[in-house]
Design a protein around this motif. Structure first.
Motif, PDB file in Angstrom:
ATOM      1  N   UNK A  51     -27.569  -9.221   9.565  1.00  0.00           N
ATOM      2  CA  UNK A  51     -27.318  -9.055   8.125  1.00  0.00           C
ATOM      3  C   UNK A  51     -26.497 -10.220   7.564  1.00  0.00           C
ATOM      4  N   UNK A  54     -27.639 -14.528   6.030  1.00  0.00           N
ATOM      5  CA  UNK A  54     -27.822 -15.116   4.698  1.00  0.00           C
ATOM      6  C   UNK A  54     -26.474 -15.495   4.073  1.00  0.00           C
ATOM      7  N   UNK A 396     -34.371   1.838  13.019  1.00  0.00           N
ATOM      8  CA  UNK A 396     -35.076   1.075  11.974  1.00  0.00           C
ATOM      9  C   UNK A 396     -34.271  -0.180  11.606  1.00  0.00           C
ATOM     10  N   UNK A 397     -32.959  -0.027  11.507  1.00  0.00           N
ATOM     11  CA  UNK A 397     -32.111  -1.183  11.172  1.00  0.00           C
ATOM     12  C   UNK A 397     -32.123  -2.213  12.305  1.00  0.00           C
ATOM     13  N   UNK A 399     -34.659  -2.774  14.297  1.00  0.00           N
ATOM     14  CA  UNK A 399     -35.970  -3.453  14.218  1.00  0.00           C
ATOM     15  C   UNK A 399     -35.937  -4.552  13.170  1.00  0.00           C
ATOM     16  N   UNK A 400     -35.532  -4.183  11.977  1.00  0.00           N
ATOM     17  CA  UNK A 400     -35.555  -5.160  10.880  1.00  0.00           C
ATOM     18  C   UNK A 400     -34.540  -6.266  11.127  1.00  0.00           C
ATOM     19  N   UNK A 401     -33.409  -5.910  11.735  1.00  0.00           N
ATOM     20  CA  UNK A 401     -32.371  -6.900  12.031  1.00  0.00           C
ATOM     21  C   UNK A 401     -32.856  -7.941  13.028  1.00  0.00           C
ATOM     22  N   UNK A 403     -36.074  -8.586  13.855  1.00  0.00           N
ATOM     23  CA  UNK A 403     -37.234  -9.309  13.320  1.00  0.00           C
ATOM     24  C   UNK A 403     -36.805 -10.295  12.226  1.00  0.00           C
ATOM     25  N   UNK A 404     -35.882  -9.880  11.397  1.00  0.00           N
ATOM     26  CA  UNK A 404     -35.473 -10.696  10.247  1.00  0.00           C
ATOM     27  C   UNK A 404     -34.855 -12.033  10.620  1.00  0.00           C
ATOM     28  N   UNK A 407     -38.314 -13.938  12.262  1.00  0.00           N
ATOM     29  CA  UNK A 407     -39.640 -13.416  11.893  1.00  0.00           C
ATOM     30  C   UNK A 407     -40.598 -13.539  13.081  1.00  0.00           C
TER      31      UNK A 407
END
Lengths: 488, 137
Positions: A51, A54, A396-397, A399-401, A403-404, A407
């Motif tokens: 997170x 960015x 879920x967090x 996974x997105x963390x 992958x993000x 990518x």
């Protein structure tokens, strides 16, 4: 005078609205993490690291550090209320803290824990400001061989201080070093252990490894076993008995000194600091007093010690680039991802980051005190968050963390593999923290090892010729041997 | 545990020995070889010191939570670039709920939609990540 000027620079960085906001988010998250048993700062920082990508390096470090020292505050709440430490470093707070709660003095125990944490955190921050400069100057004179020996010393301490069998901790460190060697070496050479997979050419990612070993393993463990602690009612009364405030203050100061000293050592940290501070208080208490009779010293000393240690553990990270414990190892990984190479040059080349972090620690500690006292009841309510909602949302967090970050879906496969591995290691009685320590230090050790051998034309006795490296290696071996003898 | 260390260490040594010898390569393989050697040594010590009943101190390994968590991540990995963030997140959440009887199907679906909306708002709306939100046709 220099320190004051630098602190002014730090405060001007930390007091920007954005950094104040990230500091607030960090300490609040840390408090929540500390209150929830089972989810430690390592897991949370591992989960939240993506997170921060960015954000600027300074903002990211301010927020992540806030989680770390915030969790030291929150960890005492469940220890006192339900005899269940939210954090490992709050384990000894259970003894006298919960005894105070059973006597109907939960409010006082929580207040002592908060104020002691504030004292430890604030004085610990002062120690960071005062000692980092001289230590960085010393670190500048270190050569490659000295760095290898210093990191070996850190790994040895990591092994000695790990829970469980020492040989298993050694194996974990070595496994971490080997995993860190996957991919192309930084000083040139062909990729290693990639099995032809181009995704592994740059090595195993730190985020998938940390999220898997700590976050996903924790979730698998929680899915297997349900924990349902019972919360006891806390009284809102926080005023101490006459004389108790003075006793608590003196114990806090003793705990702070001990914690600040132990936090600096590689392999040390809040857990050892709190246990050591509690042991000292037990020796100082009157002989007829039971260790579980509900003494304020038994709460004040470990709480101030773990917070002071949490602050001073940043000294080896920022001046030597050596993580003193797994949480700081994660922060080191986060810094590297942000393009900051921790070491003596951080202070001179990135003063905003270094002094901004120190100033934010002060601000964060004040925030924690202000939000901790009135919100004690609310923190206890967090224990009632149902796992049936918490666990799927966390996955879920994760996974997105993962992958993000790049990518790259392959990193999710790596995270899943390390999740299962982490769960397996726990079941085999192996702590994953030494593995992470080894993984983090693998690259710098290899780099410095290659440099040292190149300078000495391949002569391995170079590590024994340099007095500093020889001394550090001798201490490391002595530590391992004495610990092995003690545990045998 | 000890056996795993022996296997991993031996495999690492074998993999580093199969390479062509050169001075740069020798330097690049030196560190992994030292570490692998240490791993074999520590594995051997663990095996030799193992109790007569090796199951002592070893907890039960539950396969089902591992399968569901791995399945959840795999589902996300497969779907994210084709089906988009919303469907990938919802599938991932639904697969995790299979690990234990946590929620009824409709509760799980409702919760998955809520989590998907949150991550879409957080990651795409706030953090501006370049991730497809919905399927690409």
């Amino acid at each position: 005078m220099d320190v004051l000027a630098h602190l002014a620079l730090g405060f001007s960085t930390a007091l920007t609205p954005a950094n104040l906001g990230y500091c607030f988010i960090g300490v609040c998250l840390g408090m929540v993490v500390g209150v929830l048993p089972g989810i430690g700062p390592v897991t949370t920082i591992a989960l939240l690291l993506p997170f921060t990508f960015s954000l600027s390096a300074t903002s990211a470090l301010i927020m992540l550090a806030g989680i770390y020292y915030g969790s030291q505050y929150g960890g005492s709440t469940t220890a006192i209320l339900i005899n269940l430490p939210g954090e490992a470093s709050a384990t000894v707070t259970c003894l006298d803290g919960h005894a105070m709660a059973r006597q109907g003095r939960a409010g006082q125990a929580l207040a002592v824990a908060s104020v002691s944490s504030f004292i430890g955190g604030t004085l610990g921050t002062l120690a960071v400001a005062a000692l980092s400069g001289p230590l960085a100057a010393l670190a500048s004179s270190f050569e490659a061989a000295d760095y290898v020996a210093l990191m070996a010393f850190g790994l040895a301490l990591g092994v000695v201080l790990a829970q469980g069998a020492m040989m298993k901790a050694t194996a974990m460190v070595l496994l971490g070093l080997l995993l860190g060697a996957v991919g192309s070496p930084t000083l040139g050479g062909p990729p290693r252990f990639t099995f032809g997979l181009t995704s592994l050419a740059d090595g195993i990612g730190f985020v998938p490894l940390a999220v898997g070993l700590f976050g996903l393993a924790e979730i698998i463990d929680a899915l297997e076993s349900a924990r349902a602690p019972s919360v006891m009612k806390t009284s809102g009364h926080v005023r101490l008995e006459p004389g108790e405030a003075k006793r608590a203050l003196l114990a806090s100061l003793r705990g702070t000194m001990l914690g600040a000293a132990l936090g600096v050592l590689p392999g040390g940290g809040p857990v050892i600091a709190s246990f050591a501070a509690y042991a000292v208080e037990r020796k100082l208490l009157s002989v007829d007093a039971s260790p579980r009779y509900g003494a304020v010293e038994g709460v004040a000393a470990p709480e101030s010690a773990n917070n002071a240690a949490a602050q001073t553990s940043f000294i080896p990270l920022l001046t030597l680039g050596i993580p003193s414990n797994p949480v700081v190892a994660l922060l080191l990984g986060g810094l590297v991802v942000h393009g900051v190479q921790p070491g003596p040059e951080v202070i001179t080349k990135q003063p905003e980051l270094f002094w901004g972090l120190i100033a934010s620690m002060w601000i964060g500690n004040a925030m924690l005190l202000a939000i901790n006292l009135p919100l004690v009841g609310l923190w206890a309510q967090l224990l009632r968050v149902p796992q049936r909602f918490l666990l799927p949302a966390t996955v879920a967090l994760c996974c997105i963390g993962v992958y993000g970050l790049n990518h790259n879906p392959f990193e999710l496969v790596i995270a899943a593999a390390f999740g299962i591995m982490g769960y397996g290691l726990r079941n085999l009685g192996c702590e994953p923290a030494p593995l992470l320590l080894g993984f983090i230090l693998s690259q710098p050790i290899e780099e410095n090892l290659q440099r040292a051998l190149s300078f000495s034309h391949g002569d391995p006795t170079t590590f024994l010729v340099h007095p500093r490296s020889a001394a550090l290696l001798a201490i490391s071996i002595a530590l391992l041997v004495s610990a092995a003898k003690r545990r045998a | 545990m000890g056996l795993s260390c022996l296997v991993v260490g031996t495999l690492a040594i074998a993999l580093t020995c199969s390479a062509e010898p050169s001075s740069q390569l020798a330097m690049a393989l030196l560190f992994p070889r030292i570490v692998a050697g240490g791993l074999i040594l520590s594995g051997a010590v663990i095996v030799l010191r193992a109790p007569p009943h090796p199951r002592e101190g070893v907890q039960r390994f539950s396969l089902w939570p591992c399968i569901t968590i791995a399945g959840s991540l795999m589902a996300f990995a497969v779907l994210i670039e084709t089906a988009g963030l919303v469907l990938a997140t919802m599938t991932s959440v639904l697969v995790v709920t299979l690990a234990r009887r946590m929620l009824s199907f409709w509760q799980a679906l409702w919760f998955a939609a809520w989590v998907a909306a949150f991550v879409a708002l957080m990651f795409i709306g706030v953090l501006g990540q370049a991730i497809p939100l919905v399927p690409r046709f």
